[in-house]
Design a protein around this motif. Structure first.
Motif, short mmCIF file in Angstrom:
data_model
loop_
_atom_site.label_atom_id
_atom_site.label_comp_id
_atom_site.label_asym_id
_atom_site.label_seq_id
_atom_site.Cartn_x
_atom_site.Cartn_y
_atom_site.Cartn_z
N CYS A 9 0.85 -1.19 0.00
CA CYS A 9 0.00 0.00 0.00
C CYS A 9 0.89 1.24 0.00
O CYS A 9 2.12 1.14 -0.05
CB CYS A 9 -0.92 -0.01 1.22
N GLU A 12 1.20 2.23 5.82
CA GLU A 12 0.33 1.57 6.79
C GLU A 12 0.76 1.98 8.19
O GLU A 12 1.95 1.98 8.51
CB GLU A 12 0.40 0.05 6.65
N LYS A 35 -3.39 2.43 4.68
CA LYS A 35 -4.04 1.45 5.53
C LYS A 35 -3.88 1.85 7.00
O LYS A 35 -2.81 2.26 7.43
CB LYS A 35 -3.43 0.07 5.30
N ALA A 53 -7.80 3.80 4.14
CA ALA A 53 -8.44 2.49 4.05
C ALA A 53 -8.35 1.78 5.39
O ALA A 53 -7.34 1.13 5.69
CB ALA A 53 -7.79 1.65 2.96
N VAL A 55 -8.37 -1.08 7.59
CA VAL A 55 -8.29 -2.52 7.31
C VAL A 55 -8.60 -3.34 8.56
O VAL A 55 -8.69 -4.57 8.49
CB VAL A 55 -6.91 -2.90 6.75
N TRP A 77 -12.30 -1.69 4.49
CA TRP A 77 -12.13 -3.11 4.15
C TRP A 77 -13.32 -3.89 4.73
O TRP A 77 -14.04 -3.41 5.62
CB TRP A 77 -10.82 -3.61 4.71
#
Length: 266
Positions: A9, A12, A35, A53, A55, A77
Motif C-alpha cells: 500500500c 500503513e 491502511k 483504508a 483494514v 475493508w
C-alpha cells in the motif's frame, strides 16, 4: 511525495499515529490507499491527499476525536467497524463531501484495490459506526455514507447531527432506537437504496426525522418505527414508506398522513 508500484500500500500505520500528507502522487500500488487500524490518541485530522483504508476496527476513545476534512475518501475493508467513544467531525461541502464507502468503490478516490473493475461495491461491504454518549458533538454534514452494514450508523445514548448528507446502498441506514436526538438534527438528507431500512427509531422520537429529508429508490429504505404512543402531533414524510409495529394515537394528538405515503404493518 510519490508512491508508485509498491507491493502492499502507500503507507500503513496504527490510528494513534498522526502523519500528514500533502501533494502526494499515488500510482499502481497493490492498494492505492493509506491502511490504518487500531485506537486513536487525542485529536486527529485525516487529510484529503490520499484515500484512507481502514483494514481493521477503529476505536476513538473518550477524550480523542477524528476530524475528516472536506473531500476526503475513507474506504473500508470488509467487516471493519468504528467505535466512536469520542466525536467524529465529518464536515464536507456541497462540492467536496466527506465520503465513507467500500474499498471496492472505484467511483470515489480511484481504484483503491487496483483491480480495475474485477470487484464492485455492494451493501454490507463494511460494518457499523457506533456513536455513544461520550462522543456527543459527532456530526456528519455534506457526507456520503455508502455500502455499509445494518445499521451503517448506530446512535446510542447520545445525539448526532446528520444534515445535507446522503446514505446510499447500505444494508441498513441509521439506527436511533437508543438515541437521545434533539430537534433539527436530522434534516435535508437523502436516503436511497438502503436494503432493509433507511431510519430505525422509536415512536417517541420519530418526529426528529424532519420532513425536509428525502427517501428515494425504495428497495426497503423504509422508516422503521417500533410500537408505542404518539407523544406530539406528527406529520409523516411524503413519498416515504413507513414500516411500523402497533401505534396508539391518543385523542390529544393528531397524526397527519400526506399523499404518497405507504404504511406497512408488522
Amino acid at each position: 511525495n510519490r508512491f508508485q508500484r509498491n507491493g502492499n500500500c502507500v503507507v500503513e500505520f496504527t490510528a494513534e499515529s498522526k502523519p500528514r500528507f500533502f501533494s502526494s502522487v499515488v500510482l499502481d500500488n497493490a492498494a492505492n490507499a493509506i491502511k490504518v487500524s487500531g485506537t486513536f490518541a487525542g485529536p486527529t485530522t485525516w487529510d484529503v491527499d490520499v484515500a484512507f483504508a481502514p483494514v481493521g476496527n477503529l476505536t476513538i476513545p473518550a477524550g480523542a476525536s477524528l476530524n475528516l476534512l472536506p473531500g476526503i475518501a475513507v474506504k473500508f475493508w470488509p467487516g471493519v467497524n468504528v467505535a466512536a467513544n469520542g466525536p467524529i467531525y465529518a464536515d464536507g461541502t456541497i462540492t467536496q463531501p466527506v465520503v465513507l464507502t467500500s474499498f471496492r468503490d472505484d467511483t470515489i478516490g480511484g481504484d483503491t484495490n487496483n483491480n480495475i473493475s474485477a470487484t464492485v461495491p455492494s451493501a454490507g461491504n463494511w460494518g457499523t459506526i457506533t456513536v455513544i454518549s461520550t462522543a456527543a458533538g459527532t456530526r456528519f454534514t455534506n457526507a456520503w455514507i455508502r455500502y455499509g452494514g445494518a445499521p451503517v450508523v448506530k446512535v446510542d445514548n447520545t445525539s448526532i447531527v446528520l444534515t445535507d448528507s446522503i446514505l446510499d446502498s447500505n444494508a441498513g441506514g441509521i439506527d436511533f432506537t437508543t438515541a437521545t436526538q434533539g430537534n433539527g438534527t436530522v434534516q435535508r438528507d437523502v436516503f436511497r437504496n438502503n436494503v432493509s431500512y433507511a431510519v430505525r427509531t422509536r415512536i417517541d422520537n420519530m418526529y426528529l426525522v424532519a420532513t425536509t429529508n428525502e427517501f428515494t429508490n425504495d428497495i426497503g429504505n423504509a422508516i422503521r418505527v417500533g410500537s408505542g404512543t404518539l407523544v406530539q402531533d406528527t406529520t409523516l414524510i411524503t413519498g416515504t414508506i413507513y414500516w411500523i409495529d402497533s401505534w396508539t394515537v391518543p385523542a390529544s394528538r393528531t397524526l397527519f398522513v400526506p399523499e404518497n405515503v405507504i404504511v406497512k404493518l408488522g
